[in-house]
Design an enzyme around this catalytic site. Structure first.
Site, PDB file in Angstrom:
ATOM      1  N   SER A  72      38.183   2.297  87.240  1.00 39.12           N
ATOM      2  CA  SER A  72      39.579   2.338  87.653  1.00 39.12           C
ATOM      3  C   SER A  72      39.795   1.445  88.869  1.00 39.12           C
ATOM      4  CB  SER A  72      39.991   3.769  87.997  1.00 39.12           C
ATOM      5  OG  SER A  72      41.272   3.778  88.599  1.00 39.12           O
ATOM      6  N   HIS A  92      40.495   0.372  83.606  1.00 41.09           N
ATOM      7  CA  HIS A  92      41.557   1.369  83.707  1.00 41.09           C
ATOM      8  C   HIS A  92      42.520   0.974  84.814  1.00 41.09           C
ATOM      9  CE1 HIS A  92      43.114   5.377  82.771  1.00 41.09           C
ATOM     10  NE2 HIS A  92      43.350   5.518  84.070  1.00 41.09           N
ATOM     11  N   ASP A 104      45.845   2.157  86.796  1.00 39.40           N
ATOM     12  CA  ASP A 104      46.742   3.271  87.115  1.00 39.40           C
ATOM     13  C   ASP A 104      48.065   2.758  87.650  1.00 39.40           C
ATOM     14  OD1 ASP A 104      45.095   5.593  86.527  1.00 39.40           O
ATOM     15  OD2 ASP A 104      43.837   4.958  88.198  1.00 39.40           O
ATOM     16  N   MET A 154      51.624   4.005  89.093  1.00 40.44           N
ATOM     17  CA  MET A 154      52.288   5.174  89.679  1.00 40.44           C
ATOM     18  C   MET A 154      53.619   4.761  90.285  1.00 40.44           C
ATOM     19  SD  MET A 154      49.018   6.867  91.628  1.00 40.44           S
ATOM     20  CE  MET A 154      47.387   6.901  90.875  1.00 40.44           C
ATOM     21  N   HIS A 200      47.445   3.198  82.300  1.00 34.88           N
ATOM     22  CA  HIS A 200      47.804   4.617  82.402  1.00 34.88           C
ATOM     23  C   HIS A 200      49.118   4.731  83.173  1.00 34.88           C
ATOM     24  CE1 HIS A 200      46.448   8.817  84.088  1.00 34.88           C
ATOM     25  NE2 HIS A 200      47.512   8.901  83.313  1.00 34.88           N
ATOM     26  N   MET A 217      51.576   6.677  84.900  1.00 38.52           N
ATOM     27  CA  MET A 217      51.913   7.931  85.588  1.00 38.52           C
ATOM     28  C   MET A 217      53.291   7.761  86.196  1.00 38.52           C
ATOM     29  SD  MET A 217      48.225   8.872  87.270  1.00 38.52           S
ATOM     30  CE  MET A 217      47.587   7.200  87.302  1.00 38.52           C
ATOM     31  N   MET A 228      43.306  14.729  82.230  1.00 39.81           N
ATOM     32  CA  MET A 228      43.133  14.557  83.663  1.00 39.81           C
ATOM     33  C   MET A 228      42.235  15.671  84.199  1.00 39.81           C
ATOM     34  SD  MET A 228      44.648  11.798  84.477  1.00 39.81           S
ATOM     35  CE  MET A 228      44.406  11.983  86.247  1.00 39.81           C
ATOM     36  N   ASP A 249      39.585  11.505  83.280  1.00 46.68           N
ATOM     37  CA  ASP A 249      39.899  10.717  84.469  1.00 46.68           C
ATOM     38  C   ASP A 249      40.042  11.657  85.661  1.00 46.68           C
ATOM     39  OD1 ASP A 249      40.873   9.036  86.402  1.00 46.68           O
ATOM     40  OD2 ASP A 249      42.710   8.496  85.338  1.00 46.68           O
TER      41      ASP A 249
END
Length: 227
Positions: free
Chosen positions: A8, A33, A35, A37, A66, A68, A137, A175
């Site tokens: 990540s 990965h 992330d 957000m 991913h 979020m 998660m 994760d």
């Protein structure tokens, strides 16, 4: 099951992101990965499509993006255009999960659905046939470096059994708090893709850590009776 490591970049050095990515790619990482957000769905803000587009140019690894974020449907096309190979959305972030997963599928990328630690499997049970990947998660999303939540191991095991019983084609990704100590438990429970951020990028030698995690995962087998 095929074991895969997905470093990540949330925990990478953004001042030398290309170099950090090169290290883990050469060490045998399978995915990268990413992330995303928004400061709304989770209490943190990270990156958007322009950064994903830059990362796409810096690596041959598939980008496991991913989301979020709230209202993920609105941003799906932008992340596809930026180079995402798989897009994962949270069941908690969309009112019409079936519609969202089908929309992602229509973009010709992999489809992932994620659950926060305390969200039951029933939230996605009837939609798993639409997904290529279930991301469980194992910490509450929003920040790297958190401690693994033990009760998520049982959720992973239940998810694996459900997928097998219904002959779904999706794989299980985990994760949060994944390191040399927690990795054996999630492998035994039935996970196949392992996101690791701090454990890799905060190590003195990230490439060596990737190889170590791969060796640990390869030494453990899924145990249907585990937990």
């Amino acid at each position: 099951m095929t074991i895969r490591i997905a470093p990540s970049i949330l925990s990478a050095n953004f001042a030398a992101l290309g170099e950090d990515i090169r290290k883990v790619e050469e060490a045998g990482a399978h995915l990268l990965h990413v992330d995303v957000m928004d400061g709304h769905f989770v209490p943190n803000i990270t990156i958007g499509p322009p950064v994903v587009k830059s990362i796409r140019k810096a690596t041959n690894l598939a980008l496991d993006v991913h989301l979020m974020i709230s209202d993920p449907d609105r941003y799906v096309p932008a992340f596809v255009d930026a180079g995402a190979m798989t897009l994962t959305v949270h069941a908690e972030a969309t009112v019409h999960l079936d519609r969202t997963l089908n929309f992602i599928r229509s973009q010709n990328v992999g489809v992932g659905v994620s659950l926060n630690p305390a969200t039951p499997l029933t939230a996605v049970e009837h939609a798993l046939g639409l997904a290529d990947m279930l991301l469980i998660m194992t910490v509450n999303p929003g920040f790297g470096g958190q401690k693994f939540i033990p009760y998520t191991v049982e959720k992973i095991r239940h998810a694996r059994r459900l997928i097998e019983e219904r002959n779904y084609g999706c794989i299980i990704e985990v994760d949060g708090g994944i390191d040399a100590n927690t990795l054996p438990d999630v492998v035994k429970a039935g996970a196949e893709v392992f996101v690791a951020g701090s454990a890799i990028f905060h190590a003195p030698d990230p490439a060596r850590k990737v190889k170590e995690l791969l060796e640990i995962a390869a030494s453990v087998r899924y145990d249907r009776g585990y937990v």
